[in-house]
Design a protein around this motif. Structure first.
Motif, PDB file in Angstrom:
ATOM      1  N   UNK A   1       0.840  -1.209   0.000  1.00 31.34           N
ATOM      2  CA  UNK A   1       0.000   0.000   0.000  1.00 31.34           C
ATOM      3  C   UNK A   1       0.869   1.249   0.000  1.00 31.34           C
ATOM      4  N   UNK A   2       1.912   1.255   0.837  1.00 25.71           N
ATOM      5  CA  UNK A   2       2.751   2.450   0.943  1.00 25.71           C
ATOM      6  C   UNK A   2       3.530   2.711  -0.339  1.00 25.71           C
ATOM      7  N   UNK A   3       3.878   1.662  -1.074  1.00 25.76           N
ATOM      8  CA  UNK A   3       4.519   1.866  -2.376  1.00 25.76           C
ATOM      9  C   UNK A   3       3.509   2.333  -3.413  1.00 25.76           C
ATOM     10  N   UNK A   4       2.292   1.777  -3.358  1.00 28.39           N
ATOM     11  CA  UNK A   4       1.293   2.022  -4.400  1.00 28.39           C
ATOM     12  C   UNK A   4       0.683   3.413  -4.343  1.00 28.39           C
ATOM     13  N   UNK A   5       0.662   4.045  -3.156  1.00 30.40           N
ATOM     14  CA  UNK A   5      -0.009   5.351  -3.057  1.00 30.40           C
ATOM     15  C   UNK A   5       0.669   6.414  -3.925  1.00 30.40           C
ATOM     16  N   UNK A   6       1.960   6.227  -4.238  1.00 31.44           N
ATOM     17  CA  UNK A   6       2.679   7.188  -5.082  1.00 31.44           C
ATOM     18  C   UNK A   6       3.026   6.612  -6.447  1.00 31.44           C
ATOM     19  N   UNK A   7       2.515   5.410  -6.773  1.00 37.12           N
ATOM     20  CA  UNK A   7       2.737   4.824  -8.092  1.00 37.12           C
ATOM     21  C   UNK A   7       1.785   5.452  -9.102  1.00 37.12           C
ATOM     22  N   UNK A   8       2.116   5.339 -10.382  1.00 39.65           N
ATOM     23  CA  UNK A   8       1.243   5.863 -11.433  1.00 39.65           C
ATOM     24  C   UNK A   8       0.103   4.880 -11.686  1.00 39.65           C
TER      25      UNK A   8
END
Length: 441
Positions: A177-184
């Motif tokens: 989740x923490x990686x995905x919140x700033x992914x495109x």
């Protein structure tokens, strides 16, 4: 080496305040790396694992201010990415299992991360595959140096993805989740963990500007954003401590009030203790446990022996099975404890058997407990704490036992329980910290 010396058999009385949740803290504190804005976090437990993570963040360049005993501000404005290749990071990160939680935020914000193979409890295999497979599906590439036991991760172009987790890992879900919140783009995580701690993380990230929906379910949808801001967050009380204190009261026939428990967030935990025959009342948001001489284990409706097992939330947490097992030794009746997630977590029962408990260890995952209904007390012995939860279970056993017990390797207990000896003494427990050499056998 520090040890606890306990004179058991004393009835305790009074109020006790649970600390902030350890398992939430490791996620929430790691999340400060997702923004260069200030974040204030309160109800942080003052325990070794959490303090080590805070120290590690400081070494990385996070500006940290301690406002009071349980409240900190974090500002991750100037992160030194070269630090991750240093010997200091490899030593400190490798000694803390919670250090894995910094990888997701670093990948999301900086596009790269590094992590030594983490340490922690010796309770059997604790796979990190869920974390790494999730990161790879978002576009990260891993390079593992098996000689140095060190991972380097490149994620310069994280893209949202559909992710079906093979296990509902709490830390794995939180990290992804923490990686995905700033992914495109959009990330969908199916079979996501939905523990209250994970819900707390998602709510905090949404306050920071993330777009996470499905919070509280096992299907999370995350629309990536470009930037996150600061926020304030208060952590839940530690549900494992709350369960431990319920078990302590039952074993020692004590009258104890556990303060401010956030009862709606405890899930099935109170009901499982009720199955062991333990009585308590909810007074406001406090749990009041009266002194109880006997407690009787329920049977299933068809009369068969009760089985208590762990499961992903909203099932029963594996962290309390050790407590349930030790409490059952003094109940009336029989119960089968089935520890599904970790194959070495029941190996501490040999100490309980030495104390006089009637337990059959069926295999690495199952133990059959014949409750002796307090017909005789457990006897005090010298023993060593193998992990956090078993250590507290042995501490509870020692407090109920007749005579003196000594528990070595209490550093394991103190990784998860704040000022435990001081707080127990306030209830009337006869416990003191001593310097002692551990037994050689």
């Amino acid at each position: 080496m520090n040890a606890f010396e306990i004179i058991g058999g004393k009835k305790l009385k009074g109020e006790i305040q649970p600390q902030g949740a350890k398992n939430e803290a490791l996620q929430i504190i790691s999340a400060v790396l997702l923004t260069d804005q200030k974040i204030t976090i309160s109800n942080i437990p003052d325990i070794k694992d959490v303090n080590k993570l805070i120290e590690l963040l400081g070494d990385m360049g996070v500006t940290i201010e301690r406002l009071n005993k349980d409240t900190y501000t974090f500002e991750a404005k100037n992160i030194n990415l070269d630090f991750f290749q240093s010997d200091v990071f490899k030593t400190k990160g490798g000694g803390l299992r919670g250090s894995i939680m910094i990888v997701g935020p670093l990948l999301g914000r900086f596009g790269k991360a590094a992590i030594p193979k983490p340490g922690g409890d010796k309770i059997g295999r604790r796979r990190l595959d869920t974390h790494f497979i999730g990161f790879e599906k978002l576009g990260a590439k891993f390079i593992y140096d098996s000689k140095k036991e060190f991972f380097n991760v490149d994620a310069t172009n994280l893209q949202g993805a559909y992710i079906l987790l093979d296990e509902a890992s709490v830390t794995g879900t939180a990290n992804i989740v923490m990686a995905a919140v700033l992914a495109k783009g959009t990330t969908t995580i199916y079979n996501a963990a939905c523990e209250p701690y994970l819900q707390q993380l998602c709510k905090m990230l949404n306050r920071m500007g993330a777009k996470i929906s499905g919070v509280g379910s096992n299907l999370l949808t995350i629309e990536g954003v470009q930037k996150l801001g600061g926020t304030e967050h208060r952590m839940l009380p530690d549900m494992i401590e709350i369960g431990s204190f319920i078990g302590l009261a039952a074993m020692t026939e004590s009258e104890i009030t556990i303060k401010n428990v956030c009862y709606p967030e405890l899930g099935v935990i109170p009901d499982v203790f009720k199955k062991l025959g333990i009585k308590f009342e909810l007074k406001g948001d406090d749990i009041y446990i009266p002194s109880q001489k006997h407690y009787v284990i329920e049977s299933f409706i068809d009369g068969s022996m009760l089985t208590i097992s762990d499961a992903p939330w909203p099932g029963f947490t594996p962290d309390l099975l050790s407590i349930i097992l030790v409490v059952a030794t003094q109940a009336r009746g029989n119960v089968l404890i089935h520890q599904k997630m970790f194959e070495s977590r029941l190996f501490f029962v040999d100490k309980l058997i030495d104390m006089g408990a009637q337990i059959i260890l069926c295999d690495p995952h199952r133990a059959s407990v014949n409750g002796i209904d307090k017909k005789y007390k457990l006897r005090g012995i010298s023993m060593t704490s193998p992990d956090i939860r078993a250590g507290v279970s042995l501490l509870i056993a020692a407090l109920s036992a007749e005579g003196k017990s000594t528990i070595f390797n209490i550093e394991q207990i103190e990784r998860g329980y704040q000022d435990i000896d001081t707080r127990l003494r306030a209830l009337g427990a006869q416990i003191k910290r001593i310097e002692a050499s551990a037994p050689t056998h």
